[in-house]
Design a protein around this motif. Sequence first.
Motif, PDB file in Angstrom:
ATOM      1  N   LYS A  67      33.326  51.384  35.377  1.00 25.22           N
ATOM      2  CA  LYS A  67      33.894  50.086  35.004  1.00 25.22           C
ATOM      3  C   LYS A  67      35.340  50.252  34.528  1.00 25.22           C
ATOM      4  CE  LYS A  67      33.235  46.059  32.095  1.00 25.22           C
ATOM      5  NZ  LYS A  67      32.345  45.329  31.192  1.00 25.22           N
ATOM      6  N   LYS A  68      35.582  51.244  33.682  1.00 26.80           N
ATOM      7  CA  LYS A  68      36.938  51.471  33.163  1.00 26.80           C
ATOM      8  C   LYS A  68      37.922  51.708  34.308  1.00 26.80           C
ATOM      9  CE  LYS A  68      39.572  54.499  30.105  1.00 26.80           C
ATOM     10  NZ  LYS A  68      39.536  55.662  29.232  1.00 26.80           N
ATOM     11  N   TYR A  69      37.527  52.530  35.277  1.00 22.38           N
ATOM     12  CA  TYR A  69      38.406  52.808  36.411  1.00 22.38           C
ATOM     13  C   TYR A  69      38.655  51.541  37.226  1.00 22.38           C
ATOM     14  CZ  TYR A  69      40.120  54.420  40.866  1.00 22.38           C
ATOM     15  OH  TYR A  69      40.869  54.568  42.003  1.00 22.38           O
ATOM     16  N   LEU A  70      37.579  50.814  37.545  1.00 22.56           N
ATOM     17  CA  LEU A  70      37.730  49.613  38.376  1.00 22.56           C
ATOM     18  C   LEU A  70      38.599  48.562  37.686  1.00 22.56           C
ATOM     19  CD1 LEU A  70      34.146  49.367  39.900  1.00 22.56           C
ATOM     20  CD2 LEU A  70      36.258  50.044  41.071  1.00 22.56           C
ATOM     21  N   VAL A  71      38.410  48.374  36.410  1.00 23.02           N
ATOM     22  CA  VAL A  71      39.246  47.425  35.671  1.00 23.02           C
ATOM     23  C   VAL A  71      40.705  47.891  35.689  1.00 23.02           C
ATOM     24  CG1 VAL A  71      39.715  46.470  33.365  1.00 23.02           C
ATOM     25  CG2 VAL A  71      37.362  46.505  34.254  1.00 23.02           C
ATOM     26  N   SER A  72      40.922  49.203  35.615  1.00 19.56           N
ATOM     27  CA  SER A  72      42.298  49.729  35.608  1.00 19.56           C
ATOM     28  C   SER A  72      43.032  49.481  36.925  1.00 19.56           C
ATOM     29  CB  SER A  72      42.308  51.229  35.280  1.00 19.56           C
ATOM     30  OG  SER A  72      41.952  52.008  36.414  1.00 19.56           O
ATOM     31  N   ILE A  73      42.279  49.254  38.009  1.00 15.22           N
ATOM     32  CA  ILE A  73      42.934  48.989  39.298  1.00 15.22           C
ATOM     33  C   ILE A  73      42.860  47.503  39.680  1.00 15.22           C
ATOM     34  CG2 ILE A  73      42.755  51.354  40.159  1.00 15.22           C
ATOM     35  CD1 ILE A  73      40.395  50.437  41.921  1.00 15.22           C
ATOM     36  N   GLY A  74      42.492  46.673  38.705  1.00 14.95           N
ATOM     37  CA  GLY A  74      42.609  45.236  38.917  1.00 14.95           C
ATOM     38  C   GLY A  74      41.333  44.426  39.003  1.00 14.95           C
ATOM     39  N   TYR A  75      40.188  45.075  38.950  1.00 20.82           N
ATOM     40  CA  TYR A  75      38.933  44.318  38.974  1.00 20.82           C
ATOM     41  C   TYR A  75      38.791  43.569  37.654  1.00 20.82           C
ATOM     42  CZ  TYR A  75      37.465  46.411  43.351  1.00 20.82           C
ATOM     43  OH  TYR A  75      37.384  46.762  44.670  1.00 20.82           O
ATOM     44  N   PRO A  76      37.993  42.499  37.627  1.00 21.25           N
ATOM     45  CA  PRO A  76      37.890  41.683  36.409  1.00 21.25           C
ATOM     46  C   PRO A  76      37.333  42.451  35.216  1.00 21.25           C
ATOM     47  CG  PRO A  76      36.296  40.955  38.060  1.00 21.25           C
ATOM     48  CD  PRO A  76      37.151  42.005  38.701  1.00 21.25           C
ATOM     49  N   GLU A  77      37.809  42.102  34.041  1.00 19.86           N
ATOM     50  CA  GLU A  77      37.341  42.722  32.789  1.00 19.86           C
ATOM     51  C   GLU A  77      35.841  42.544  32.602  1.00 19.86           C
ATOM     52  OE1 GLU A  77      38.966  44.348  30.217  1.00 19.86           O
ATOM     53  OE2 GLU A  77      40.901  44.322  31.221  1.00 19.86           O
ATOM     54  N   THR A  78      35.313  41.455  33.132  1.00 18.90           N
ATOM     55  CA  THR A  78      33.881  41.154  32.985  1.00 18.90           C
ATOM     56  C   THR A  78      33.043  41.788  34.095  1.00 18.90           C
ATOM     57  OG1 THR A  78      34.264  39.066  34.131  1.00 18.90           O
ATOM     58  CG2 THR A  78      34.241  39.011  31.707  1.00 18.90           C
ATOM     59  N   LEU A  79      33.623  42.748  34.782  1.00 11.72           N
ATOM     60  CA  LEU A  79      32.952  43.480  35.851  1.00 11.72           C
ATOM     61  C   LEU A  79      31.568  43.944  35.397  1.00 11.72           C
ATOM     62  CD1 LEU A  79      33.465  45.064  38.636  1.00 11.72           C
ATOM     63  CD2 LEU A  79      33.966  46.986  37.162  1.00 11.72           C
ATOM     64  N   GLY A  80      30.594  43.787  36.252  1.00 12.43           N
ATOM     65  CA  GLY A  80      29.239  44.216  35.926  1.00 12.43           C
ATOM     66  C   GLY A  80      28.382  43.099  35.377  1.00 12.43           C
ATOM     67  N   SER A  81      28.981  41.944  35.138  1.00  8.46           N
ATOM     68  CA  SER A  81      28.195  40.792  34.693  1.00  8.46           C
ATOM     69  C   SER A  81      27.910  39.904  35.902  1.00  8.46           C
ATOM     70  CB  SER A  81      28.944  40.010  33.616  1.00  8.46           C
ATOM     71  OG  SER A  81      30.105  39.420  34.155  1.00  8.46           O
ATOM     72  N   ARG A  82      26.799  39.240  35.837  1.00  7.98           N
ATOM     73  CA  ARG A  82      26.378  38.402  36.977  1.00  7.98           C
ATOM     74  C   ARG A  82      27.408  37.317  37.270  1.00  7.98           C
ATOM     75  NH1 ARG A  82      22.508  34.366  38.717  1.00  7.98           N
ATOM     76  NH2 ARG A  82      21.428  35.259  40.512  1.00  7.98           N
ATOM     77  N   HIS A  83      27.952  36.707  36.238  1.00  9.31           N
ATOM     78  CA  HIS A  83      28.893  35.605  36.467  1.00  9.31           C
ATOM     79  C   HIS A  83      30.225  36.086  37.061  1.00  9.31           C
ATOM     80  CE1 HIS A  83      30.371  36.738  32.443  1.00  9.31           C
ATOM     81  NE2 HIS A  83      31.501  36.205  32.816  1.00  9.31           N
TER      82      HIS A  83
ATOM     83  N   ARG B 237      24.211  47.035  37.803  1.00  7.48           N
ATOM     84  CA  ARG B 237      23.942  48.214  36.960  1.00  7.48           C
ATOM     85  C   ARG B 237      24.931  49.335  37.292  1.00  7.48           C
ATOM     86  NH1 ARG B 237      18.842  47.871  37.514  1.00  7.48           N
ATOM     87  NH2 ARG B 237      18.718  49.071  39.433  1.00  7.48           N
ATOM     88  N   GLY B 238      25.169  49.566  38.575  1.00  7.44           N
ATOM     89  CA  GLY B 238      26.110  50.614  38.983  1.00  7.44           C
ATOM     90  C   GLY B 238      27.537  50.326  38.554  1.00  7.44           C
ATOM     91  N   LEU B 239      27.928  49.062  38.584  1.00  7.97           N
ATOM     92  CA  LEU B 239      29.293  48.702  38.201  1.00  7.97           C
ATOM     93  C   LEU B 239      29.490  48.705  36.690  1.00  7.97           C
ATOM     94  CD1 LEU B 239      30.006  45.821  40.742  1.00  7.97           C
ATOM     95  CD2 LEU B 239      30.715  48.225  40.890  1.00  7.97           C
ATOM     96  N   ARG B 240      28.398  48.706  35.917  1.00  8.82           N
ATOM     97  CA  ARG B 240      28.495  48.734  34.450  1.00  8.82           C
ATOM     98  C   ARG B 240      28.568  50.154  33.882  1.00  8.82           C
ATOM     99  NH1 ARG B 240      24.743  44.158  34.478  1.00  8.82           N
ATOM    100  NH2 ARG B 240      23.031  45.630  34.368  1.00  8.82           N
ATOM    101  N   ILE B 241      28.426  51.172  34.716  1.00  4.22           N
ATOM    102  CA  ILE B 241      28.560  52.545  34.217  1.00  4.22           C
ATOM    103  C   ILE B 241      29.943  52.643  33.573  1.00  4.22           C
ATOM    104  CG2 ILE B 241      28.720  54.981  34.888  1.00  4.22           C
ATOM    105  CD1 ILE B 241      26.778  54.262  37.231  1.00  4.22           C
ATOM    106  N   PRO B 242      30.015  53.044  32.293  1.00  2.35           N
ATOM    107  CA  PRO B 242      31.288  52.935  31.548  1.00  2.35           C
ATOM    108  C   PRO B 242      32.517  53.504  32.246  1.00  2.35           C
ATOM    109  CG  PRO B 242      29.515  53.443  30.042  1.00  2.35           C
ATOM    110  CD  PRO B 242      28.921  53.521  31.434  1.00  2.35           C
ATOM    111  N   HIS B 243      32.462  54.739  32.748  1.00  2.00           N
ATOM    112  CA  HIS B 243      33.678  55.309  33.351  1.00  2.00           C
ATOM    113  C   HIS B 243      33.987  54.673  34.707  1.00  2.00           C
ATOM    114  CE1 HIS B 243      30.361  57.924  34.629  1.00  2.00           C
ATOM    115  NE2 HIS B 243      31.113  58.405  35.592  1.00  2.00           N
TER     116      HIS B 243
END
Length: 191
Positions: free
Chosen positions: A83-99, A75-81
Amino acid sequence: MSYFEAELIHHAAPTLLGRKQANLFSFPLDLFAQYKDEIDDYQRQLAPHGIQIVYLYSCQKRVCIMVYREKALLRGLRIPHVKKYLVSIGYPETLGSRHALAETIRYLRSRMRTHCEFPHEIGFFLGYPPADVFAFIQKKGQHYKCIGYWKVYGDEAKALRIFQCYEDCRETLMQQVAAGTPILSLLGIAC
């Protein structure tokens, strides 16, 4: 009570009691072999409660462990801003999903190994207020209002209440376990 159990209670009580999405702690590497079986037992026993224990990294002297509540972390990783920041530094696009959680934690591990210090985004994983994490990154850890479990840049009064809640969780759990109550039977108690 073993050394590992004492460390788990001391550092992860807010997560164990459901007041925080994750806690991070380390212990001496030379104790790892002695406590590996106990850590594995706790992993198996806590998993049905939605609580995970993962090794994040080890260095020459310490092993770093994260204890987290899976649903709260996602839930914390799905917060839009966030998630956007984490994806911008290389985390997976599907960040915040269980898989994608295993891949997300692998990427966090790699960032921890390549940085001389904890990567600043660790605050998002630990459930710190996103505004405080972003301010910490922007201000390079300087000019904060107060410090406790994290450096506070925003609502100081609210942060102090949260810090006290975390301390109360630790005290409650330590007292109950010292009185002989097993940790697993305390996961739902209020602090």
